[in-house]
Design an enzyme around this catalytic site. Structure first.
Site, PDB file in Angstrom:
ATOM      1  N   HIS A 165       0.916  -1.113   0.001  1.00  0.00           N
ATOM      2  CA  HIS A 165       0.336   0.096   0.111  1.00  0.00           C
ATOM      3  C   HIS A 165       0.923   1.285  -0.066  1.00  0.00           C
ATOM      4  CE1 HIS A 165      -3.650  -3.054   2.285  1.00  0.00           C
ATOM      5  NE2 HIS A 165      -3.733  -1.935   0.641  1.00  0.00           N
TER       6      HIS A 165
ATOM      7  N   CYS B 233      -2.227  -0.469   9.518  1.00  0.00           N
ATOM      8  CA  CYS B 233      -3.245  -0.753   9.650  1.00  0.00           C
ATOM      9  C   CYS B 233      -4.427  -1.526   9.722  1.00  0.00           C
ATOM     10  CB  CYS B 233      -3.062  -1.655   8.118  1.00  0.00           C
ATOM     11  SG  CYS B 233      -1.677  -2.686   8.218  1.00  0.00           S
TER      12      CYS B 233
HETATM   13  C1  CIR Z   1      -3.476  -7.991   2.912  1.00  0.00           C
HETATM   14  O1  CIR Z   1      -2.949  -8.169   2.024  1.00  0.00           O
HETATM   15  O2  CIR Z   1      -4.375  -7.334   2.526  1.00  0.00           O
HETATM   16  C2  CIR Z   1      -2.620  -8.204   3.979  1.00  0.00           C
HETATM   17  N1  CIR Z   1      -2.446  -9.488   4.116  1.00  0.00           N
HETATM   18  C3  CIR Z   1      -2.538  -7.157   5.147  1.00  0.00           C
HETATM   19  C4  CIR Z   1      -2.989  -5.741   5.417  1.00  0.00           C
HETATM   20  C5  CIR Z   1      -2.231  -4.193   5.113  1.00  0.00           C
HETATM   21  N2  CIR Z   1      -2.795  -2.939   5.552  1.00  0.00           N
HETATM   22  C6  CIR Z   1      -2.199  -2.454   5.049  1.00  0.00           C
HETATM   23  O3  CIR Z   1      -0.897  -2.051   4.658  1.00  0.00           O
HETATM   24  N3  CIR Z   1      -3.649  -1.068   5.620  1.00  0.00           N
END
Ligand code: CIR
Length: 261
Positions: free
Chosen positions: A164, A251
Site C-alpha cells: 500500500h 493498518c
Molecule cells: C493484505 O494483504 O491485505 C493483508 N495481509 C495486509 C494488509 C495491510 N494493510 C495495510 O497496510 N493497510
C-alpha cells in the site's frame, strides 16, 4: 487530534492471512494477540477512545481495519478491497460507523472501483491515493467525488514494490513525511520535508502519528532515531507477527474524530 480509534482483534485464521513474504514464517497467534493488546493500550495512552472489535474467523485479514474505510471528520467512505477474501470485511464495519456518522454521510465505493484505506494518506485537505494492485483509478475518482463537497481533493500516486502507499510513506503532520528511500523522488511529495527509512528498516516507514506522538514499530533503531531527531515524542509497539502477513502499524487501526459527536 484524533478522538477515536477502531481496532479488531486478530482471529486464529490470521495464520492464513494474505502475504507476499511467506519467507517470514507463519504468525504465532498468541503472540499476535499480545502485540495487539499492547497496540490498543498505546493508543489509549495517547488519548484515544478505542473500540476493540471481536475476532472474525471468516476473514483472516480482518484485524487490518484501516483498509475497509476512509474516515474524515465530515464523512465516512466504506471502501472496496481488491481481494475476494477481504471483500466481506466492509459489511462488518458498516454498522459500527453508524454510531459515529449520520447515514447520509456514509458513502460506499462500488465496482469496478477498488480502494483500500492503506492506500489513502491524508495531508490536510489533500488525500493522496496510492494507485496500486489494491486501489485503482476508479477508486480514487469515486473517493474524490464523495469528499469534494467537504473541501477535500484527491491526488493519485502510482507506485510499486510495496503493498500500500502507506507501507512506503506516512505523513507525520507539520509538513514532514517519513518514507522509503525510493519514494523520495515522487513529485507529489516534493513540498514536504522528507525523513528516510533506510532499506534494511523500510518496514518501519509505516509509523503512526497520533496526537503529537509517533508510534514506531519495535526493532528499527535507525528509524526511531530519525523520528526523534525530527522532533517527535516516540513510543514503540512490536508488530512482528503482523509483519508476517504484510501488516504494519497503521493498518491495525482507524483513527478519526467525527464532527457529529
Ligand atoms: C493484505 O494483504 O491485505 C493483508 N495481509 C495486509 C494488509 C495491510 N494493510 C495495510 O497496510 N493497510
Amino acid at each position: 487530534m484524533f478522538e477515536y480509534a477502531i481496532t479488531r482483534k486478530p482471529c486464529k485464521a490470521m495464520i492464513n492471512g494474505l502475504t507476499d513474504h511467506p519467507e517470514l514464517g507463519v504468525p504465532d497467534y498468541e503472540k499476535a494477540l499480545e502485540q495487539h493488546a499492547a497496540y490498543v493500550k498505546t493508543l489509549e495512552a495517547l488519548g484515544a477512545k478505542v473500540t476493540v472489535l471481536e475476532p472474525e474467523e471468516d476473514y483472516p485479514d480482518s484485524c487490518f481495519v484501516e483498509d475497509v474505510a476512509v474516515l474524515l471528520p465530515q464523512c465516512a467512505v466504506l471502501t472496496r478491497p481488491a481481494t475476494e477474501s477481504r471483500a466481506g470485511e466492509v459489511a462488518l464495519m458498516a454498522p459500527l460507523l453508524q454510531q459515529f456518522y449520520p447515514e447520509e454521510k456514509i458513502f460506499q465505493i462500488s465496482a469496478p472501483a477498488t480502494l483500500e484505506g492503506g492506500d489513502v494518506m491524508k495531508v490536510g485537505d489533500t488525500l493522496y491515493v496510492g494507485l496500486s494492485q489494491r486501489s485503482n483509478a476508479e477508486g480514487a475518482a469515486q473517493l474524490a467525488k464523495y469528499i469534494a463537497p467537504f473541501g477535500y481533493k484527491v491526488v493519485g500516486v502510482p507506485f510499486e514494490g510495496v503493498l500500500h502507499l502507506k507501507t512506503g510513506a506516512v505523513y507525520l503532520e507539520e509538513g514532514q513525511m517519513l518514507m522509503k528511500e525510493d519514494f523520495k523522488s515522487k513529485i507529489a511529495f516534493a513540498e514536504y520535508e522528507k525523513h528516510i527509512a533506510p532499506q534494511q528498516e523500510d518496514y518501519a516507514a509505516n509509523c503512526v502519528w497520533f496526537n503529537g506522538a509517533v508510534i514506531v514499530p519495535e526493532g528499527y533503531p535507525q528509524v526511531l532515531q530519525t523520528v526523534q531527531k525530527a522532533g517527535y515524542q516516540t513510543v514503540q509497539c512490536d508488530t512482528g507477527e503482523f509483519k508476517k502477513i504484510d501488516g504494519g502499524l497503521s493498518c491495525l487501526s482507524l483513527r478519526f474524530t467525527p464532527a457529529f459527536a
